[in-house]
Design a protein around this motif. Sequence first.
Motif, mmCIF file in Angstrom:
data_model
loop_
_atom_site.group_PDB
_atom_site.id
_atom_site.type_symbol
_atom_site.label_atom_id
_atom_site.label_comp_id
_atom_site.label_asym_id
_atom_site.label_seq_id
_atom_site.Cartn_x
_atom_site.Cartn_y
_atom_site.Cartn_z
ATOM 1 N N LEU A 267 0.830 -1.202 0.000
ATOM 2 C CA LEU A 267 0.000 0.000 0.000
ATOM 3 C C LEU A 267 0.867 1.255 0.000
ATOM 4 N N ALA A 268 1.926 1.258 0.794
ATOM 5 C CA ALA A 268 2.836 2.404 0.816
ATOM 6 C C ALA A 268 3.531 2.564 -0.535
ATOM 7 N N ALA A 269 3.955 1.449 -1.156
ATOM 8 C CA ALA A 269 4.625 1.508 -2.458
ATOM 9 C C ALA A 269 3.715 2.101 -3.515
ATOM 10 N N ARG A 270 2.435 1.699 -3.500
ATOM 11 C CA ARG A 270 1.481 2.254 -4.472
ATOM 12 C C ARG A 270 1.265 3.737 -4.231
ATOM 13 N N THR A 271 1.226 4.172 -2.970
ATOM 14 C CA THR A 271 1.062 5.589 -2.658
ATOM 15 C C THR A 271 2.248 6.396 -3.169
ATOM 16 N N TYR A 272 3.468 5.881 -2.969
ATOM 17 C CA TYR A 272 4.650 6.572 -3.481
ATOM 18 C C TYR A 272 4.637 6.639 -5.006
ATOM 19 N N MET A 273 4.233 5.531 -5.637
ATOM 20 C CA MET A 273 4.168 5.507 -7.094
ATOM 21 C C MET A 273 3.118 6.482 -7.618
ATOM 22 N N ALA A 327 9.246 7.818 -19.982
ATOM 23 C CA ALA A 327 10.595 7.310 -20.226
ATOM 24 C C ALA A 327 11.593 7.929 -19.253
ATOM 25 N N LEU A 328 11.429 9.227 -18.986
ATOM 26 C CA LEU A 328 12.311 9.899 -18.034
ATOM 27 C C LEU A 328 12.139 9.322 -16.629
ATOM 28 N N LEU A 329 10.903 9.091 -16.223
ATOM 29 C CA LEU A 329 10.669 8.524 -14.897
ATOM 30 C C LEU A 329 11.247 7.119 -14.787
ATOM 31 N N TYR A 330 11.155 6.354 -15.859
ATOM 32 C CA TYR A 330 11.721 5.007 -15.854
ATOM 33 C C TYR A 330 13.234 5.056 -15.609
ATOM 34 N N ALA A 331 13.879 6.099 -16.166
ATOM 35 C CA ALA A 331 15.331 6.216 -16.038
ATOM 36 C C ALA A 331 15.759 6.653 -14.641
ATOM 37 N N VAL A 332 14.968 7.526 -13.999
ATOM 38 C CA VAL A 332 15.421 8.115 -12.729
ATOM 39 C C VAL A 332 14.519 7.749 -11.551
ATOM 40 N N GLY A 333 13.454 6.980 -11.793
ATOM 41 C CA GLY A 333 12.469 6.731 -10.748
ATOM 42 C C GLY A 333 13.009 6.024 -9.522
ATOM 43 N N SER A 334 13.953 5.103 -9.719
ATOM 44 C CA SER A 334 14.492 4.365 -8.576
ATOM 45 C C SER A 334 15.148 5.302 -7.572
ATOM 46 N N SER A 335 15.827 6.311 -8.071
ATOM 47 C CA SER A 335 16.482 7.279 -7.174
ATOM 48 C C SER A 335 15.447 8.080 -6.393
ATOM 49 N N PHE A 336 14.355 8.459 -7.060
ATOM 50 C CA PHE A 336 13.335 9.252 -6.379
ATOM 51 C C PHE A 336 12.598 8.443 -5.319
ATOM 52 N N LEU A 337 12.443 7.158 -5.541
ATOM 53 C CA LEU A 337 11.778 6.334 -4.530
ATOM 54 C C LEU A 337 12.532 6.352 -3.208
ATOM 55 N N ARG A 338 13.859 6.468 -3.279
ATOM 56 C CA ARG A 338 14.659 6.486 -2.054
ATOM 57 C C ARG A 338 14.450 7.766 -1.246
ATOM 58 N N VAL A 339 13.878 8.796 -1.888
ATOM 59 C CA VAL A 339 13.570 10.027 -1.152
ATOM 60 C C VAL A 339 12.460 9.775 -0.145
ATOM 61 N N PHE A 340 11.528 8.872 -0.508
ATOM 62 C CA PHE A 340 10.368 8.631 0.335
ATOM 63 C C PHE A 340 10.623 7.603 1.429
ATOM 64 N N THR A 341 11.396 6.566 1.107
ATOM 65 C CA THR A 341 11.552 5.477 2.066
ATOM 66 C C THR A 341 12.880 4.768 1.848
ATOM 67 N N SER A 342 13.361 4.133 2.912
ATOM 68 C CA SER A 342 14.569 3.312 2.813
ATOM 69 C C SER A 342 14.248 1.827 2.956
ATOM 70 N N ASP A 343 12.975 1.494 3.073
ATOM 71 C CA ASP A 343 12.560 0.099 3.217
ATOM 72 C C ASP A 343 12.898 -0.657 1.926
ATOM 73 N N PRO A 344 13.763 -1.666 1.971
ATOM 74 C CA PRO A 344 14.191 -2.351 0.737
ATOM 75 C C PRO A 344 13.047 -3.075 0.022
ATOM 76 N N ASP A 345 12.084 -3.594 0.759
ATOM 77 C CA ASP A 345 10.960 -4.286 0.131
ATOM 78 C C ASP A 345 10.078 -3.303 -0.645
ATOM 79 N N ILE A 346 9.819 -2.140 -0.049
ATOM 80 C CA ILE A 346 9.014 -1.127 -0.734
ATOM 81 C C ILE A 346 9.743 -0.628 -1.982
ATOM 82 N N LEU A 347 11.055 -0.431 -1.885
ATOM 83 C CA LEU A 347 11.842 0.013 -3.036
ATOM 84 C C LEU A 347 11.805 -1.015 -4.163
ATOM 85 N N GLU A 348 11.882 -2.277 -3.827
ATOM 86 C CA GLU A 348 11.859 -3.323 -4.851
ATOM 87 C C GLU A 348 10.506 -3.377 -5.555
ATOM 88 N N ILE A 349 9.428 -3.239 -4.776
ATOM 89 C CA ILE A 349 8.088 -3.226 -5.370
ATOM 90 C C ILE A 349 7.941 -2.031 -6.311
#
Length: 460
Positions: A267-273, A327-349
Motif C-alpha cells: 500500500l505504501a509503495a502504491r502511494t509513493y508511485m 521514459a524519463l521517470l523510468y530512467a530516474v524513478g528508482s532514485s526518487f523512490l529512495r527520497v520517500f523510504t529506505s525500506d528495501p521491500d518497498i523500493l523493490e516493489i
Amino acid sequence: MKSEQRYGLWTLAWPIFIELLLQALLGMVDTIMVSRISDDAVAVVGLSGQLFNALTTLFMTIAGGAGILIAQKLGLRRNEDARTIAIMGFTASVAIGLVISVILYTQSGAIAGLLHVEEKMLPLWNVYVSHFGGGMFLLAMIASLNTAIRNTGNTRAPMYVGIGMNMLHIGLNYVFIFGKLGLPEWGLFGVTVSGNVSRLLASLVLFYVFMYAFDRKITWPDLRIFKPKLFREIVNIGWPMGVNMAGWVFSQLAIFAFIALLGTQELAARTYMNTLESFCFMLGASIAMAIQIRVAHLFGAGRVHEAYNGAFRALYIGLALVMANAALLYAVGSSFLRVFTSDPDILEIGRSLLAFNLILQPAKMLNMAMNNSLSAVGDTRFTMIVAIVSMSIVATGGSYWLGVQAGWGLIGIYGCMIADEIVRGTIVLMRWRGRKYLLRKVAERERSTSVAHRQAPSVQ
C-alpha cells in the motif's frame, strides 16, 4: 482578452500545467513530511485520499456539468445564462460538500471497517478522516469555483490561487507536524489543520474572483437564484459525468482495498508511485482539461469542424509528452523512490512498477483526451456506460482475480489497470471518429434555431 485568445489550447493549458506541476511538487514534499511520521501514516493518507476522491465526485457531478455549459453558453453569447449556471453550480456543490463533511466527521470508524483498514492504523485513520474529511465542504467550494472560472477562459486565477494554497499548506505542515514556533508536535493532526486553513483562505480568494468572472457582478443575494430549466441542463450533462467519475474513483478505492489486503508495504509503495506517476501525466492532463474547455466553447459557437480536429491535435501532443515523461521517470524513478523510504521491500516493489508506467501513461492520455472531448459536446452517457462496464470487469474484477486470488500482487493489478485504460480509450476514440453524436446535436440545434425563427413575431 478576445474570445479566440482566451480559448486557445496553449492559453488554457499552460496555467493548468503550472498549477498541476506545483501541486505535484508540493504534494511530493507533503508526502515526504508525512513519511517522517511513519509509513503507516503514508498508507492512511493514500487510502483515505482514494475515499475523498470517491466522495468528491458527488459534488463534481454538478460542478463538471456546470463548467461545460458555461463554456457552451459563452460560445453562444448567452452570457446571462452562463452566469446563472455558474451560481447554481456553486451553491449546489457546496450543499453536497456540507453533507459529506458531516458524514466523514462523525462516521470515520464505520468507514474504516468497510475498507478493511488494519487495526494498527485505526488511530491515525480516525484523526485524519474525521478532521481533514470534515473540511470537504471547503474542497467543494474550491472545485466548483475553479471549474466555473476556468470555463470562462480564465485559467490563470485558479493557477495563482492553487500555488498560494499549496505553498501555505506545506509551510503550515512544517509548523504543525514538527512543533515549530513553540507549538506542540501534532503529527498527522497537524496535516489536517494546515490543510483546512489553506483551503479556507483559497476558497475566499476564489470567491472574490468568481464575483467578477462574468459581465455582471455576482452578489450575495444572487446565491438564491435557481432556474429549474437551466439546472436540468446541468444535471443532464453532469450526472453521467458524475457516475463516470464515481465509477473510476470507487474502482481505484476497491483496488486500494485489494492492495491493503496484500500488506502495508504494498500500500505504501502504491502511494509513493502515485506521487511519481503524477509527474508523468500532469502536462497531458492539463492539455486534456484545456481541450474540454476549448471544444465546449467551439461547439457552443457552432464551429464544429474546429472542435472535432482540435481533439485529435490535443491527443497527439499529449501522447508525445506523456511518453517522454514516462521514459524519463523510468530512467530516474528508482532514485526518487529512495527520497520517500529506505525500506528495501518497498523500493523493490516500486522499481518493478516503473516499466508498467511506460504503457499506463499513454493509455490514460488516449482515454482522457477522447473522453473529455465527448463530454464537452454533451455525449456523457456513452462515456459513462463504457467506463462502468470496463472498470467493473477489467479494472476491478481483473485486479482482484489476478492481484489477490491468482497471487500476482501489484504486477497483476497494474496489468489490469493498463488493460482498462486501453479498452476505454479505444472505444471512445472510435465514437469520436464516427461523429454520430456530434452531427446529431448539430442537426438538433439547426432544427431548434429554425423553429425559433418561424415562431418569432414579424416586425411590421
